[in-house]
Design an enzyme around this catalytic site. Structure first.
Site, PDB file in Angstrom:
ATOM      1  N   ASP A 264       5.325   1.429  -0.816  1.00  0.00           N
ATOM      2  CA  ASP A 264       4.032   0.847  -0.426  1.00  0.00           C
ATOM      3  C   ASP A 264       4.293  -0.398   0.426  1.00  0.00           C
ATOM      4  OD1 ASP A 264       1.230   0.435  -0.347  1.00  0.00           O
ATOM      5  OD2 ASP A 264       1.388  -1.056  -1.932  1.00  0.00           O
ATOM      6  N   SER A 265       3.251  -0.844   1.093  1.00  0.00           N
ATOM      7  CA  SER A 265       3.370  -2.083   1.869  1.00  0.00           C
ATOM      8  C   SER A 265       3.553  -3.286   0.933  1.00  0.00           C
ATOM      9  CB  SER A 265       2.119  -2.277   2.722  1.00  0.00           C
ATOM     10  OG  SER A 265       0.968  -2.256   1.902  1.00  0.00           O
TER      11      SER A 265
ATOM     12  N   CYS B 181       1.173   4.159  -0.177  1.00  0.00           N
ATOM     13  CA  CYS B 181       0.326   3.387   0.734  1.00  0.00           C
ATOM     14  C   CYS B 181      -0.573   4.337   1.531  1.00  0.00           C
ATOM     15  CB  CYS B 181       1.213   2.582   1.678  1.00  0.00           C
ATOM     16  SG  CYS B 181       0.288   1.574   2.829  1.00  0.00           S
TER      17      CYS B 181
ATOM     18  N   GLU C 274      -5.858  -9.129  -4.731  1.00  0.00           N
ATOM     19  CA  GLU C 274      -4.565  -9.816  -4.882  1.00  0.00           C
ATOM     20  C   GLU C 274      -4.749 -11.217  -5.461  1.00  0.00           C
ATOM     21  OE1 GLU C 274      -1.752  -9.398  -1.754  1.00  0.00           O
ATOM     22  OE2 GLU C 274      -1.686  -7.245  -2.133  1.00  0.00           O
TER      23      GLU C 274
ATOM     24  N   CYS D 296      -7.364   3.424  -0.886  1.00  0.00           N
ATOM     25  CA  CYS D 296      -6.476   2.264  -0.752  1.00  0.00           C
ATOM     26  C   CYS D 296      -5.828   2.011  -2.112  1.00  0.00           C
ATOM     27  CB  CYS D 296      -7.280   1.042  -0.309  1.00  0.00           C
ATOM     28  SG  CYS D 296      -6.311  -0.473  -0.265  1.00  0.00           S
TER      29      CYS D 296
ATOM     30  N   HIS E   9      -5.138  -0.544  -3.716  1.00  0.00           N
ATOM     31  CA  HIS E   9      -5.664  -1.626  -4.549  1.00  0.00           C
ATOM     32  C   HIS E   9      -6.950  -1.283  -5.290  1.00  0.00           C
ATOM     33  CE1 HIS E   9      -2.799  -3.781  -2.173  1.00  0.00           C
ATOM     34  NE2 HIS E   9      -3.125  -4.958  -2.659  1.00  0.00           N
TER      35      HIS E   9
END
Ligand code: DGL
Length: 277
Positions: free
Chosen positions: A12-13, A75, A152, A190, A192
């Protein structure tokens, strides 16, 4: 899976892909895991396809060099923009999250209409729209660039996040049913967004089912490993004593640990700094 433990690489990024890792581990507790977060170069979601392709290819090669035998591109942005570049860069099977996510959406939808929320780059690629169209589904795609930084920050059940999410969903669903079937799926495109599942469920129209690519990708990994089991161990091959999960981050190891815990739901023990230069 017969014979020996698989080593599954998850890329993932950043830390968000730990939501996908968590689901894969739940289905495959017997495997070893290598997780790579390209934290020095994130976010991918605002970058061009060429840049994401270059970053993702070097990250994937790193995981292959560390011993990954199957690569899961957790990702969404990299899956949407760079799956071919990643496949060209490595010699191991590669699974992205777009197809499993679309497959799951198709399985649960009756109205054949979905709203997809994702990063700007994923939306611009229309990868989800195409994957859903191939399954006779219409899709409205909505970029939600403010959600990743809010998550985040740890603002999960937070009034600001709720306000922002409400605005995005109102825009995404506004008039979506006019003249056509109303969307009955909200696809979380996504890494997240699974953390906002409860909040999004509250805010979405009542007929809507939430689908996230973490769960559906874990099912795809299981299928892949069943279809293409690893060869049995050669006589005398030692059972490797490797930790079950080893993480690599291109930026601060401390920060990865701190944020990672939030996504994984428990402490992230082994994190090593990876230098791709
Ligand atoms: N991992 C990205 C995704 O799933 C979100 C974070 C980023 O933009 O790098 O699209």
């Amino acid at each position: 899976m017969s014979g020996r433990r698989a080593t599954i690489g998850v890329f993932d990024s950043g830390v968000g892909g730990l939501t996908v890792l968590k689901e894969v581990v739940a289905r495959f507790p017997e495997a070893d895991y290598l997780y790579f977060g390209d934290t020095a170069r994130l976010p991918y979601g605002t970058k061009s396809a060429a840049t994401v392709g270059r970053y993702a290819a070097s990250s994937a090669r790193y995981l292959e060099q560390q011993g990954a035998e199957l690569l899961v591109v957790a990702c969404n942005t990299a899956s949407a923009l760079a799956l071919d570049a990643i496949r060209d860069a490595v010699n191991i099977p590669v699974l992205g999250v777009i197809e499993p996510g679309a497959e799951r959406a198709s399985a649960v939808s009756r109205t054949r209409s979905a709203v997809v929320i994702a990063t700007e780059a994923t939306v611009a690629s229309h990868a989800y729209q195409q994957a859903l169209a191939a399954r006779q589904m219409a899709a409205r795609e909505k970029a939600c660039p403010l959600l990743v930084p809010l998550i985040e920050e740890g603002w999960i059940e937070h009034p600001v996040t709720e306000q922002v999410a409400r605005i995005y969903l109102d825009e995404a669903f506004a008039g979506a049913g006019d003249g056509n079937a109303a969307p009955d799926v909200l696809l979380l495109g996504c890494t997240h967004y699974p953390l906002l599942r409860r909040l999004l469920h509250r805010l979405a129209p009542p007929q809507v089912t939430l689908v996230d690519s973490a769960e559906s990708t874990a099912a795809a990994v299981a299928q892949k490993l069943e279809l293409e089991p690893l060869p049995p161990p050669s006589p005398g091959e030692e059972r490797r004593i490797v930790p079950r999960l080893h993480c690599f981050a291109t930026d601060s190891v401390e920060k990865f640990r701190r944020l990672g815990e939030r996504f994984l739901g428990h402490e992230v023990e082994r994190v090593t700094h990876a230098d791709l230069e």
